[in-house]
Design a protein around this motif. Structure first.
Motif, PDB file in Angstrom:
ATOM      1  N   GLY B 237      -2.179  29.897  -5.439  1.00 15.61           N
ATOM      2  CA  GLY B 237      -1.472  28.882  -6.212  1.00 15.61           C
ATOM      3  C   GLY B 237      -0.690  29.509  -7.360  1.00 15.61           C
ATOM      4  N   VAL B 238       0.524  29.015  -7.607  1.00 11.45           N
ATOM      5  CA  VAL B 238       1.338  29.518  -8.718  1.00 11.45           C
ATOM      6  C   VAL B 238       1.816  28.327  -9.558  1.00 11.45           C
ATOM      7  CG1 VAL B 238       2.093  31.658  -7.629  1.00 11.45           C
ATOM      8  CG2 VAL B 238       3.387  29.554  -7.224  1.00 11.45           C
ATOM      9  N   VAL B 239       2.304  28.625 -10.754  1.00 11.10           N
ATOM     10  CA  VAL B 239       2.791  27.584 -11.666  1.00 11.10           C
ATOM     11  C   VAL B 239       4.217  27.931 -12.080  1.00 11.10           C
ATOM     12  CG1 VAL B 239       0.508  27.002 -12.576  1.00 11.10           C
ATOM     13  CG2 VAL B 239       1.824  28.828 -13.653  1.00 11.10           C
ATOM     14  N   PRO B 240       4.997  26.940 -12.540  1.00 12.40           N
ATOM     15  CA  PRO B 240       6.305  27.274 -13.101  1.00 12.40           C
ATOM     16  C   PRO B 240       6.125  28.272 -14.250  1.00 12.40           C
ATOM     17  CG  PRO B 240       6.125  24.916 -12.775  1.00 12.40           C
ATOM     18  CD  PRO B 240       4.756  25.487 -12.520  1.00 12.40           C
ATOM     19  N   GLY B 241       7.029  29.237 -14.339  1.00  8.39           N
ATOM     20  CA  GLY B 241       6.915  30.278 -15.359  1.00  8.39           C
ATOM     21  C   GLY B 241       6.329  31.561 -14.799  1.00  8.39           C
ATOM     22  N   THR B 242       5.756  31.488 -13.600  1.00  4.19           N
ATOM     23  CA  THR B 242       5.190  32.681 -12.962  1.00  4.19           C
ATOM     24  C   THR B 242       6.307  33.681 -12.666  1.00  4.19           C
ATOM     25  OG1 THR B 242       3.395  31.423 -11.957  1.00  4.19           O
ATOM     26  CG2 THR B 242       3.976  33.499 -10.889  1.00  4.19           C
ATOM     27  N   ILE B 243       6.071  34.949 -13.037  1.00  2.00           N
ATOM     28  CA  ILE B 243       7.044  36.003 -12.725  1.00  2.00           C
ATOM     29  C   ILE B 243       6.443  36.836 -11.606  1.00  2.00           C
ATOM     30  CG2 ILE B 243       8.430  37.904 -13.628  1.00  2.00           C
ATOM     31  CD1 ILE B 243       7.678  36.743 -16.481  1.00  2.00           C
ATOM     32  N   GLN B 244       6.975  36.651 -10.399  1.00  6.15           N
ATOM     33  CA  GLN B 244       6.433  37.392  -9.263  1.00  6.15           C
ATOM     34  C   GLN B 244       7.432  38.459  -8.839  1.00  6.15           C
ATOM     35  OE1 GLN B 244       5.704  34.352  -6.309  1.00  6.15           O
ATOM     36  NE2 GLN B 244       7.825  34.354  -5.632  1.00  6.15           N
ATOM     37  N   VAL B 245       6.904  39.491  -8.191  1.00  8.25           N
ATOM     38  CA  VAL B 245       7.747  40.632  -7.846  1.00  8.25           C
ATOM     39  C   VAL B 245       7.659  40.901  -6.342  1.00  8.25           C
ATOM     40  CG1 VAL B 245       8.289  43.044  -8.328  1.00  8.25           C
ATOM     41  CG2 VAL B 245       7.309  41.611 -10.132  1.00  8.25           C
ATOM     42  N   PRO B 246       8.717  40.530  -5.586  1.00 14.68           N
ATOM     43  CA  PRO B 246       8.732  40.843  -4.156  1.00 14.68           C
ATOM     44  C   PRO B 246       8.956  42.344  -3.944  1.00 14.68           C
ATOM     45  CG  PRO B 246      10.697  39.564  -4.794  1.00 14.68           C
ATOM     46  CD  PRO B 246       9.881  39.785  -6.026  1.00 14.68           C
ATOM     47  N   PRO B 247       8.787  42.829  -2.712  1.00 17.35           N
ATOM     48  CA  PRO B 247       8.876  44.278  -2.481  1.00 17.35           C
ATOM     49  C   PRO B 247      10.204  44.912  -2.908  1.00 17.35           C
ATOM     50  CG  PRO B 247       7.964  43.163  -0.570  1.00 17.35           C
ATOM     51  CD  PRO B 247       8.402  42.092  -1.512  1.00 17.35           C
ATOM     52  N   ASP B 248      11.288  44.148  -3.014  1.00 16.51           N
ATOM     53  CA  ASP B 248      12.560  44.764  -3.441  1.00 16.51           C
ATOM     54  C   ASP B 248      12.569  45.104  -4.928  1.00 16.51           C
ATOM     55  OD1 ASP B 248      13.076  42.419  -4.824  1.00 16.51           O
ATOM     56  OD2 ASP B 248      14.780  41.794  -3.598  1.00 16.51           O
ATOM     57  N   GLY B 249      11.518  44.710  -5.680  1.00 18.25           N
ATOM     58  CA  GLY B 249      11.368  45.128  -7.069  1.00 18.25           C
ATOM     59  C   GLY B 249      12.085  44.258  -8.092  1.00 18.25           C
ATOM     60  N   THR B 250      12.873  43.282  -7.653  1.00 16.27           N
ATOM     61  CA  THR B 250      13.581  42.394  -8.580  1.00 16.27           C
ATOM     62  C   THR B 250      12.694  41.186  -8.898  1.00 16.27           C
ATOM     63  OG1 THR B 250      15.690  43.038  -7.633  1.00 16.27           O
ATOM     64  CG2 THR B 250      15.671  41.008  -8.908  1.00 16.27           C
TER      65      THR B 250
END
Lengths: 223, 326
Positions: B237-250
């Protein structure tokens, strides 16, 4: 069951369970039901996932540590007295053909005939481990290890509503037209999400899903 | 009734969303800048969760068909009522046939402006909210952005509510809106998945909201973050404001319409109190991120709650000062 607690920002607490997926998921669902059976005033939302539980709370009415203590105690009680009940939902599936364009490819990947693959998919009920990704989208599993295949190399930009698909040891069902990277092996006519009904999702975490193959000759209507 | 004349880049009906519907896989949704919508509602005498209109910077116009008290809050989009400039963060009386027009950003900051009308927008409430769920195609007006020609029914203001115009929300009681804001975040829960210099690099970078950003999330160009080792994370589960990092690093900062679960490592989550600042960013805007503590986050939230507890009725003197150029 070992739980680790961490904050997901100032208004949510994440509990992650370590262990075998089937066991952790049942612990997550039992805890979710215990929490929702008697919701504290500070509780804003509960998001159960495969091996974790996200608890969103009002940080102005309860501290992060207070929420953590509450969940820790609740988890101890729940571990002693499981509060989790199962409901079995039968889902009719039209396998293969235009309804399941990836059935043959999955047969090759799993080294099974399409008939054996369908039989295995319908062999026993699986659990709705979480609802996520899109409104009403169920993650159903864990599937037998023979059906554990990776996602498609190239995701589709649009998967038709009702598509029954496999990936990562689970089955998903697309409630509406969505982009998707899972292997589509069939389609169900059962609607999975309607925002005008309560609850809006047909399936809920903890349900057991029994897939049932619809025989092609029963549904083909000649003009 | 309100009629949409032009709808700009994106115009939607929003209230404070449906956070409880996350358990069904439904995004929490709601106004990106919930502070601004809440204030606009308070200025016209509405409960904070009344439905208003989120207007994204660009050429937009709406016509009122009845005499009604309105308020705009959020970014300054150069609002005019029948060509006459009207202030943002202030209740104004609109006359029948009056046209409210807005344009692009006028000052250094501001991407979204919220229109509240006395009584609120009367669209059906679904799953506890009148907000438009664009991905799900429900809520708001027919589950879609507003189009020219749309007619929005209004709720009658509650009896006993006297329409008050001239109410003004002082700038001292607003979040620190600015260009290139520094948005604070709580590190974790997956910090250990990243190389040890990650928080430093994220804190030093000038980030830019990419052109592919929308109400679901902002891609933040300007830094590439690296995993310590390839890890797979079970969807959680995630919330608004979550900073996630996909494998492309962005990094991707999730906003109100984000999916309820995600499977990418999370480097941190924005302070709830800083979400209004994030909400005012548009593609191309720059920002900084700064790690901070839970204590700071609670102080900031308390401060924001104190601001919202302000009663605009007691402000006539303040307004006179504003009108006099003070």
């Amino acid at each position: 069951m070992h739980w680790s607690f961490s904050s997901l920002g100032d208004s949510a607490l994440l509990m992650e369970a370590q262990g075998e997926l089937d066991v952790t998921n049942q612990a997550v669902l039992a805890l979710t039901m215990a929490l929702e059976a008697n919701p504290p005033a500070w509780l804003r939302a509960v998001v159960p996932a495969i091996a974790s539980l996200l608890t969103c709370f009002d940080p102005l009415s309860m501290s992060h540590n207070g929420v953590m203590e509450y969940l820790r105690k609740l988890q101890q009680v729940t571990a002693l007295q499981p509060t989790y009940h199962e409901r079995v939902v039968r889902i009719p599936v039209h396998y293969g053909g235009t309804d399941g364009p990836d059935l043959d490819a999955v047969s090759r990947l799993t080294d099974m005939t399409p008939t054996d693959l369908i039989a295995l998919h319908c062999a026993e009920p699986y659990r709705v481990m979480m609802i996520g990704f899109a409104p009403g989208f169920p993650y159903i599993g864990p599937l037998p290890s023979d059906l554990n295949i990776p996602r498609r190399a190239t995701p589709r930009s649009a998967v038709p509503p009702g598509s029954v698909a496999l990936a990562a040891g689970m089955t998903g069902i697309y409630p509406s037209r969505l982009p998707g990277g899972w292997h589509v092996i069939g389609r169900t006519d059962l609607p999975l999400f309607n925002p005008e009904t309560n609850p809006p999702a047909t399936l809920r975490p903890g349900d057991r899903v029994q897939f049932v193959a619809v025989l092609p000759d029963l549904r083909r209507r000649h003009p | 009734m309100i009629e949409v004349i032009t709808s700009g880049p994106l115009m939607t009906v929003q209230d404070l969303g449906r956070p409880e519907a996350r358990r069904y896989g439904v995004s929490p949704g709601g106004a990106l800048d919930s502070f601004a919508l809440t204030v606009a509602n308070q200025l016209v005498g509405n409960p904070p969760n009344s439905a208003g209109i989120e207007i994204t910077a660009g050429s937009a116009a709406l016509r009122f068909h009845i005499p009604i008290t309105i308020a705009l809050a959020g970014g300054d989009l150069g609002a005019r009522l029948d060509q006459q400039p009207i202030p943002t963060w202030c209740a104004v009386r609109a006359w029948p046939g009056a046209t409210l027009s807005l344009n692009g950003r006028r000052g250094a900051w501001g991407g979204r402006c919220y229109l509240a009308v006395a009584g609120g927008i009367q669209v059906p409430s679904l799953l506890g909210s009148r907000s438009t769920d664009l991905a799900g195609g429900f809520g708001g007006l027919h589950g879609r952005p507003l189009h020219p020609g749309d007619q929005l029914p209004l709720r009658r203001p509650g009896t006993g509510i006297i329409p008050v115009t001239g109410r003004h929300w002082p700038s001292s009681l607003r979040p620190a809106y600015c260009a290139t804001p520094t948005l604070r975040f709580i590190p974790g829960p997956h910090s250990e998945h990243f190389t040890p210099d990650t928080l430093d690099r994220l804190g030093r970078a000038t980030l830019r909201v990419s052109t592919t950003s929308n109400r679901m999330g902002y891609r933040l160009d300007g830094v590439h973050l690296h995993y310590q080792h390839m890890t797979s994370i079970l969807s959680l589960g995630v919330v608004p404001g979550t900073i996630q990092v996909p494998p492309d690093g962005t990094p991707i900062m999730l906003m109100a319409d984000a999916q309820t679960s995600g499977g990418y490592p999370i480097i941190g989550v924005l302070l709830s109190a800083d979400m209004p600042l994030a909400a005012q960013l548009l593609p191309g805007d720059t920002l900084h991120l700064a790690p901070t503590s839970l204590d700071t986050a609670y102080d900031a939230l308390l401060e924001q709650a104190r601001m919202l507890a302000h009663n605009p009725e007691h402000d006539e003197g303040d307004l006179l000062a504003t009108l006099a150029g003070g």
